[in-house]
Design a protein around this motif. Structure first.
Motif, PDB file in Angstrom:
ATOM      1  N   PHE A   1      18.348  20.230  14.548  1.00  0.00           N
ATOM      2  CA  PHE A   1      17.260  19.026  14.703  1.00  0.00           C
ATOM      3  C   PHE A   1      16.084  19.496  14.319  1.00  0.00           C
ATOM      4  O   PHE A   1      15.480  20.687  14.730  1.00  0.00           O
ATOM      5  CB  PHE A   1      17.468  18.598  16.128  1.00  0.00           C
ATOM      6  N   ILE A   2      15.326  18.438  14.050  1.00  0.00           N
ATOM      7  CA  ILE A   2      13.796  18.596  13.883  1.00  0.00           C
ATOM      8  C   ILE A   2      13.110  18.763  15.264  1.00  0.00           C
ATOM      9  O   ILE A   2      13.348  17.600  15.897  1.00  0.00           O
ATOM     10  CB  ILE A   2      13.230  17.496  13.062  1.00  0.00           C
ATOM     11  N   ARG A   3      12.532  19.675  15.515  1.00  0.00           N
ATOM     12  CA  ARG A   3      11.774  19.745  16.816  1.00  0.00           C
ATOM     13  C   ARG A   3      10.397  19.387  16.727  1.00  0.00           C
ATOM     14  O   ARG A   3       9.678  19.378  17.837  1.00  0.00           O
ATOM     15  CB  ARG A   3      12.179  21.205  17.632  1.00  0.00           C
ATOM     16  N   ARG A   4       9.447  19.960  15.752  1.00  0.00           N
ATOM     17  CA  ARG A   4       8.369  19.858  15.782  1.00  0.00           C
ATOM     18  C   ARG A   4       7.619  19.835  14.058  1.00  0.00           C
ATOM     19  O   ARG A   4       8.558  20.363  13.159  1.00  0.00           O
ATOM     20  CB  ARG A   4       7.707  21.073  16.289  1.00  0.00           C
ATOM     21  N   MET A   5       6.763  19.189  13.977  1.00  0.00           N
ATOM     22  CA  MET A   5       5.913  19.110  12.378  1.00  0.00           C
ATOM     23  C   MET A   5       4.586  19.041  12.496  1.00  0.00           C
ATOM     24  O   MET A   5       4.043  18.446  13.658  1.00  0.00           O
ATOM     25  CB  MET A   5       6.531  17.943  11.742  1.00  0.00           C
ATOM     26  N   ARG A   6       3.886  19.745  11.961  1.00  0.00           N
ATOM     27  CA  ARG A   6       2.470  20.035  11.635  1.00  0.00           C
ATOM     28  C   ARG A   6       1.945  19.529  10.341  1.00  0.00           C
ATOM     29  O   ARG A   6       2.616  20.149   9.377  1.00  0.00           O
ATOM     30  CB  ARG A   6       1.820  21.124  12.134  1.00  0.00           C
ATOM     31  N   PHE A   7       1.223  18.384  10.012  1.00  0.00           N
ATOM     32  CA  PHE A   7       0.821  18.157   8.991  1.00  0.00           C
ATOM     33  C   PHE A   7      -0.689  18.836   8.409  1.00  0.00           C
ATOM     34  O   PHE A   7      -1.118  19.339   9.262  1.00  0.00           O
ATOM     35  CB  PHE A   7       0.491  16.647   9.017  1.00  0.00           C
ATOM     36  N   PRO A   8      -0.778  18.554   7.170  1.00  0.00           N
ATOM     37  CA  PRO A   8      -2.068  19.415   6.555  1.00  0.00           C
ATOM     38  C   PRO A   8      -3.257  18.910   7.588  1.00  0.00           C
ATOM     39  O   PRO A   8      -4.261  19.458   7.712  1.00  0.00           O
ATOM     40  CB  PRO A   8      -2.054  18.954   5.131  1.00  0.00           C
ATOM     41  N   SER A   9      -3.279  17.446   7.862  1.00  0.00           N
ATOM     42  CA  SER A   9      -4.455  16.811   8.605  1.00  0.00           C
ATOM     43  C   SER A   9      -4.573  17.476  10.231  1.00  0.00           C
ATOM     44  O   SER A   9      -5.230  17.165  10.761  1.00  0.00           O
ATOM     45  CB  SER A   9      -4.069  15.562   8.684  1.00  0.00           C
ATOM     46  N   GLN A  10      -3.573  18.360  10.577  1.00  0.00           N
ATOM     47  CA  GLN A  10      -3.317  19.041  11.832  1.00  0.00           C
ATOM     48  C   GLN A  10      -2.700  17.976  12.866  1.00  0.00           C
ATOM     49  O   GLN A  10      -2.718  18.157  14.008  1.00  0.00           O
ATOM     50  CB  GLN A  10      -4.859  19.417  12.333  1.00  0.00           C
ATOM     51  N   VAL A  11      -2.393  16.851  12.384  1.00  0.00           N
ATOM     52  CA  VAL A  11      -1.570  16.001  13.245  1.00  0.00           C
ATOM     53  C   VAL A  11      -0.245  16.671  13.504  1.00  0.00           C
ATOM     54  O   VAL A  11       0.379  17.684  12.524  1.00  0.00           O
ATOM     55  CB  VAL A  11      -1.135  14.642  12.581  1.00  0.00           C
TER      56      VAL A  11
ATOM     57  N   ARG B   1      -2.534   5.075  10.939  1.00  0.00           N
ATOM     58  CA  ARG B   1      -2.255   6.434  10.342  1.00  0.00           C
ATOM     59  C   ARG B   1      -0.720   6.742  10.235  1.00  0.00           C
ATOM     60  O   ARG B   1      -0.483   7.641   9.299  1.00  0.00           O
ATOM     61  CB  ARG B   1      -2.863   7.436  11.292  1.00  0.00           C
ATOM     62  N   PHE B   2       0.118   6.201  11.093  1.00  0.00           N
ATOM     63  CA  PHE B   2       1.232   6.815  11.147  1.00  0.00           C
ATOM     64  C   PHE B   2       2.253   5.770  10.905  1.00  0.00           C
ATOM     65  O   PHE B   2       3.606   5.988  10.925  1.00  0.00           O
ATOM     66  CB  PHE B   2       1.607   7.058  12.732  1.00  0.00           C
TER      67      PHE B   2
ATOM     68  N   ALA C   1       0.847  -1.230   0.068  1.00  0.00           N
ATOM     69  CA  ALA C   1       0.001   0.122  -0.135  1.00  0.00           C
ATOM     70  C   ALA C   1       0.895   1.223  -0.099  1.00  0.00           C
ATOM     71  O   ALA C   1       2.009   1.235   0.419  1.00  0.00           O
ATOM     72  CB  ALA C   1      -0.786   0.157   1.205  1.00  0.00           C
ATOM     73  N   LYS C   2       0.315   2.473  -0.301  1.00  0.00           N
ATOM     74  CA  LYS C   2       0.852   3.700  -0.227  1.00  0.00           C
ATOM     75  C   LYS C   2       1.233   3.972   1.125  1.00  0.00           C
ATOM     76  O   LYS C   2       0.366   3.567   2.123  1.00  0.00           O
ATOM     77  CB  LYS C   2       0.161   4.920  -1.052  1.00  0.00           C
ATOM     78  N   LEU C   3       2.254   4.751   1.366  1.00  0.00           N
ATOM     79  CA  LEU C   3       2.581   5.151   2.855  1.00  0.00           C
ATOM     80  C   LEU C   3       1.490   6.097   3.136  1.00  0.00           C
ATOM     81  O   LEU C   3       0.899   6.816   2.658  1.00  0.00           O
ATOM     82  CB  LEU C   3       3.850   5.924   2.755  1.00  0.00           C
ATOM     83  N   PRO C   4       1.165   6.022   4.566  1.00  0.00           N
ATOM     84  CA  PRO C   4      -0.083   6.732   5.144  1.00  0.00           C
ATOM     85  C   PRO C   4       0.450   8.217   4.884  1.00  0.00           C
ATOM     86  O   PRO C   4       1.818   8.545   4.859  1.00  0.00           O
ATOM     87  CB  PRO C   4       0.081   6.411   6.611  1.00  0.00           C
ATOM     88  N   SER C   5      -0.591   9.015   4.721  1.00  0.00           N
ATOM     89  CA  SER C   5      -0.254  10.376   4.397  1.00  0.00           C
ATOM     90  C   SER C   5       0.396  11.200   5.751  1.00  0.00           C
ATOM     91  O   SER C   5       1.165  12.268   5.385  1.00  0.00           O
ATOM     92  CB  SER C   5      -1.726  11.068   4.075  1.00  0.00           C
ATOM     93  N   ASP C   6       0.185  10.588   6.976  1.00  0.00           N
ATOM     94  CA  ASP C   6       0.891  11.133   8.030  1.00  0.00           C
ATOM     95  C   ASP C   6       2.098  10.496   8.574  1.00  0.00           C
ATOM     96  O   ASP C   6       2.435  10.437   9.565  1.00  0.00           O
ATOM     97  CB  ASP C   6      -0.249  11.234   8.813  1.00  0.00           C
TER      98      ASP C   6
ATOM     99  N   VAL D   1       7.566  19.224   0.155  1.00  0.00           N
ATOM    100  CA  VAL D   1       6.441  19.377  -0.852  1.00  0.00           C
ATOM    101  C   VAL D   1       5.251  18.489  -0.796  1.00  0.00           C
ATOM    102  O   VAL D   1       4.025  18.991  -1.113  1.00  0.00           O
ATOM    103  CB  VAL D   1       7.095  19.339  -2.182  1.00  0.00           C
ATOM    104  N   ASN D   2       5.433  17.126  -0.464  1.00  0.00           N
ATOM    105  CA  ASN D   2       4.371  16.374  -0.449  1.00  0.00           C
ATOM    106  C   ASN D   2       3.282  16.630   0.621  1.00  0.00           C
ATOM    107  O   ASN D   2       2.166  16.417   0.335  1.00  0.00           O
ATOM    108  CB  ASN D   2       4.874  14.650  -0.199  1.00  0.00           C
ATOM    109  N   TYR D   3       4.006  17.045   1.563  1.00  0.00           N
ATOM    110  CA  TYR D   3       3.052  17.461   2.891  1.00  0.00           C
ATOM    111  C   TYR D   3       2.552  18.981   2.657  1.00  0.00           C
ATOM    112  O   TYR D   3       2.044  19.521   3.486  1.00  0.00           O
ATOM    113  CB  TYR D   3       3.832  17.456   4.120  1.00  0.00           C
ATOM    114  N   LYS D   4       2.597  19.576   1.524  1.00  0.00           N
ATOM    115  CA  LYS D   4       2.227  20.928   1.406  1.00  0.00           C
ATOM    116  C   LYS D   4       2.719  21.828   2.185  1.00  0.00           C
ATOM    117  O   LYS D   4       2.097  22.846   2.450  1.00  0.00           O
ATOM    118  CB  LYS D   4       0.579  20.704   0.958  1.00  0.00           C
TER     119      LYS D   4
END
Length: 286
Positions: free
Chosen positions: A193-203, A284-285, A103-108, A127-130
């Motif tokens: 370092f990556i500290r935080r990320m917000r997805f279009p889904s609000q995750v 989801r993840f 299957a495709k990777l989950p969007s989140d 780019v994929n996560y807009k």
């Protein structure tokens, strides 16, 4: 002549950066972030904790990581048994009936963000996560004269504070009159370092307390994933560089997963208070 030209370019860049509070372009931040993602193969053990009102469930995940596009995970504990291979933009797994699926990777899906070894992988994910448009990540032309120097400001990166640290916030700022925040990535200004990320889904996820684990890998010891009213904590138990071998490389191939499917128990999920939360997290993840 070239020495004079070089000095002029450096001076102009210096003046430009001062004018914009030393904020580098998105590509440079991603390049530095990717450099902290190590090299070679790693074995990573993570404890995922799912909390209900009256009880909690812990699941131990064991990962083999080659890079952000090649990983294998086995999750067991608390009635959970899952095996998943991540390859490129797909994942391979056995469902609860024992049937194999691709299957495709989950969007989140976010684990790859901590293992891309080049800015290209990180950039394509944004780019994929807009979070950014493709043009922000276009390769810079070779500078041969002053007219080739790009002095335009990158509108998709700015300074912000998150989790008590100053970070480069990548993504379009959310206007004050907008109720749903825009997606974004926050990268530590000092350590990249990556500290935080917000997805279009609000995750959202946060990553803290980074440790060094050999071969250039810096990885968070603690992460929290939040969506809706739910949250799950991920604690890094152990990270070990492993030697590249035919056996390790074969484990990261779909053919190995198919040929050894009898070694992997079909997906199982627990019953009880945290069952719905666990199932939602892994669908989801993971």
């Amino acid at each position: 002549m070239w020495l004079i030209f070089g000095c002029m370019v450096i001076a102009l860049f210096s003046m430009y950066e001062r004018a914009h509070a030393y904020i580098p372009r998105t590509k440079l931040v991603l390049e530095k972030t990717a450099k902290s993602h190590g090299k070679g193969y790693y074995s990573i053990q993570i404890e995922a904790t799912f909390r209900g009102e009256q009880s909690s469930t812990s699941v131990i995940e064991r990962w083999i990581v080659e890079n952000g596009e090649s990983m294998f995970m086995e999750a067991k504990g608390g009635g959970v048994s899952i095996a998943t291979l991540y390859k490129g933009k797909q994942k391979f797994f056995l469902d609860e009936g024992g049937a194999e699926h691709a299957a495709k990777l989950p969007s989140d899906f976010f684990e790859g963000m901590f293992h891309y070894r080049s800015w290209d992988g990180l950039g394509q994910s944004l780019v994929n996560y807009k979070i950014t448009p493709p043009k922000v990540l276009a390769r810079e032309p070779v500078v041969r004269s002053l007219k080739d120097v790009n002095f335009s400001h990158d509108p998709y990166i700015r300074l912000a504070r998150t989790g008590g640290v100053i970070a480069y916030a990548i993504g379009k700022p959310t206007p004050p009159d907008v109720t749903i925040p825009f997606p974004g990535l926050w990268v530590d200004q000092d350590r990249f370092f990556i500290r935080r990320m917000r997805f279009p889904s609000q995750v959202e996820f946060t990553a803290d307390d980074y440790g060094e684990y050999g071969q250039g890998l810096w990885y968070p010891k603690s992460r929290t994933v939040s969506w809706g009213q739910n949250s799950v904590t991920l604690r890094t138990v152990k990270v070990t560089p492993i030697v590249s071998s035919d056996e390790v490389r074969q484990k990261l191939l779909p053919s190995y997963f198919r040929s050894r499917r009898q070694d992997f128990v079909k997906s199982q999920y627990p019953q009880g208070e945290t069952a719905a939360l666990i199932r939602d997290f892994y669908s989801r993840f993971r």
